[in-house]
Design an enzyme around this catalytic site. Structure first.
Site, short mmCIF file in Angstrom:
data_model
loop_
_atom_site.label_atom_id
_atom_site.label_comp_id
_atom_site.label_asym_id
_atom_site.label_seq_id
_atom_site.Cartn_x
_atom_site.Cartn_y
_atom_site.Cartn_z
N TYR A 4 8.68 0.75 4.22
CA TYR A 4 7.53 1.24 4.02
C TYR A 4 6.81 1.83 5.41
CZ TYR A 4 2.38 0.44 3.05
OH TYR A 4 0.97 0.65 2.94
N SER B 90 -1.34 3.42 7.34
CA SER B 90 -1.53 1.86 7.07
C SER B 90 -1.45 1.41 8.66
CB SER B 90 -0.16 1.45 6.43
OG SER B 90 -0.02 -0.09 6.86
N1 NAD Z 1 -3.20 -2.29 -0.39
C1 NAD Z 1 -3.10 -2.24 0.95
O1 NAD Z 1 -3.31 -3.42 1.44
C2 NAD Z 1 -3.04 -1.15 1.67
C3 NAD Z 1 -2.89 -1.44 3.29
C4 NAD Z 1 -2.62 -0.17 3.83
C5 NAD Z 1 -2.39 0.90 3.55
N2 NAD Z 1 -2.46 1.05 2.07
C6 NAD Z 1 -2.14 2.31 1.65
O2 NAD Z 1 -3.46 2.72 0.75
C7 NAD Z 1 -2.91 3.65 -0.14
C8 NAD Z 1 -3.52 3.43 -1.59
O3 NAD Z 1 -2.83 2.06 -2.09
P1 NAD Z 1 -3.42 1.16 -2.91
O4 NAD Z 1 -3.92 -0.13 -2.28
O5 NAD Z 1 -4.76 1.89 -3.82
O6 NAD Z 1 -2.24 0.87 -3.87
P2 NAD Z 1 -2.02 0.82 -5.56
O7 NAD Z 1 -0.59 0.58 -5.62
O8 NAD Z 1 -3.08 -0.16 -6.26
O9 NAD Z 1 -2.23 2.44 -5.72
C9 NAD Z 1 -1.38 3.48 -5.42
C10 NAD Z 1 -1.51 4.50 -6.70
O10 NAD Z 1 -0.23 5.55 -6.51
C11 NAD Z 1 0.25 5.76 -7.38
N3 NAD Z 1 1.70 6.24 -7.34
C12 NAD Z 1 2.75 5.48 -6.59
N4 NAD Z 1 3.90 6.44 -6.46
C13 NAD Z 1 3.30 7.52 -7.11
C14 NAD Z 1 4.18 8.90 -7.29
N5 NAD Z 1 5.39 8.70 -6.84
N6 NAD Z 1 3.52 10.00 -7.76
C15 NAD Z 1 2.13 9.94 -7.83
N7 NAD Z 1 1.51 8.65 -7.90
C16 NAD Z 1 2.11 7.40 -7.37
C17 NAD Z 1 0.22 4.23 -8.13
O11 NAD Z 1 0.79 4.66 -9.68
C18 NAD Z 1 -0.85 3.89 -8.13
O12 NAD Z 1 -1.74 4.29 -9.00
C19 NAD Z 1 -1.38 3.71 -0.19
O13 NAD Z 1 -1.19 4.97 0.56
C20 NAD Z 1 -1.00 2.69 0.49
O14 NAD Z 1 0.01 2.49 1.23
C21 NAD Z 1 -2.79 -0.03 1.25
#
Ligand code: NAD
Length: 266
Positions: A166, A153
């Protein structure tokens, strides 16, 4: 079809970025091993993936003519994760690419970070990533090499107020990436991070951040991109991940690749 004959393992694949990665890799010819916890962690303030979401990912991979081995699995459970990956490799024959994508996020002032929020966030976002790498690495080595892409991130390289656990986990992933990249360099396994800014997904829409920033307007600029976009799309992250996973990036390892609309250059 630039990933034809390759196999990719994606965690957190029931929705959002994880689903986008799985479907795009399948479109490019890869077989997919996909996991998601498929249940809600109680303090997480937005809908996490569920069984219907994982089924939808399977449907979308099928629709583009791909093959997928999908299972409910918590990245905190290393034995269960190993079993799923081993089954997928038995079915598809190899493993080449890992997307360590699963994570959770909660937004609160530091005074409201409970031990449960701290411990669980570190368990999922840091230990879960290590578990993902640990169960995959023997298969990557057996395949003669491979590529691990960890999703960090902007909070991997700058502080984000109200995201303390986080950000702690996402910073730690930089160390995981660099150390693994060094240790695995003799086995042709590359390890990189992709660092998104806010993405248009459930995790990317905090309902409490605006009111917290109303009380601390001095901190608002931290969350502002340089390019004129408030949030990027999942596909923007997928494109970077696919480059890092591809042979075009064959000498790229140990890097932290921002897809952040210039958020961290200010
Ligand atoms: N959305 C944002 O603004 C953003 C910004 C920077 C980084 N990220 C990173 O991008 C990645 C994807 O995030 P996203 O935006 O798609 O979020 P999201 O929450 O929509 O998807 C994350 C998925 O991970 C699954 N998950 C969570 N904990 C889990 C576990 N213990 N075991 C297995 N699966 C698990 C959830 O059920 C979900 O389906 C993450 O690493 C997040 O930190 C997101």
């Amino acid at each position: 079809m630039r990933f034809s004959g390759k196999v990719v393992f994606v965690t957190g694949a029931a929705q959002s970025q994880g689903r986008c990665h799985a479907v795009r890799f399948a479109e490019e010819g890869a077989d997919v091993i996909a996991v998601d916890i498929c249940e809600q962690i109680d303090f997480v303030p937005y809908p996490m993936g569920d069984g219907d979401g994982l089924a939808e990912t399977v449907r979308q991979v099928d629709a583009v003519g791909g093959r997928i081995h999908a299972a409910r699995c918590d990245v905190r459970d290393r034995d269960a994760l190993r079993a799923v990956v081993d089954e997928g490799v038995a079915r598809f024959g190899r493993l080449d690419i890992v997307s360590a994508n699963a994570s959770i996020c909660s937004v609160q002032p530091l005074e409201e970070v409970t031990p449960e929020i701290w411990d669980t966030t570190l368990d999922v976002n840091l230990t879960g990533v290590w578990n993902t790498c640990a169960v995959a690495i023997p298969h990557l080595v057996s395949a003669g090499g491979g590529s691990i892409v960890i999703t960090g991130s902007t909070g991997s390289v700058v502080g984000l107020p109200f995201y303390l656990p986080y950000v702690a986990a996402k910073h730690a992933l930089v160390g995981v990436c660099r150390s693994l990249a060094l240790e695995l360099s003799d086995r042709n396994v590359r390890v990189n991070l992709v660092l998104p800014t806010g993405v248009d997904t459930p995790q990317g829409h905090s309902t409490v951040l605006p009111s917290l920033l109303d009380r601390r307007p001095d901190l608002g600029a931290v969350f502002t991109n340089s390019l004129p976009v408030s949030r990027i799309e999942s596909i923007d992250v997928t494109h970077a991940l696919m480059f890092l996973a591809s042979d075009e990036a064959r000498y790229v390892t140990g890097t932290a690749f921002p897809v952040d609309a210039g958020a961290t250059i200010r």
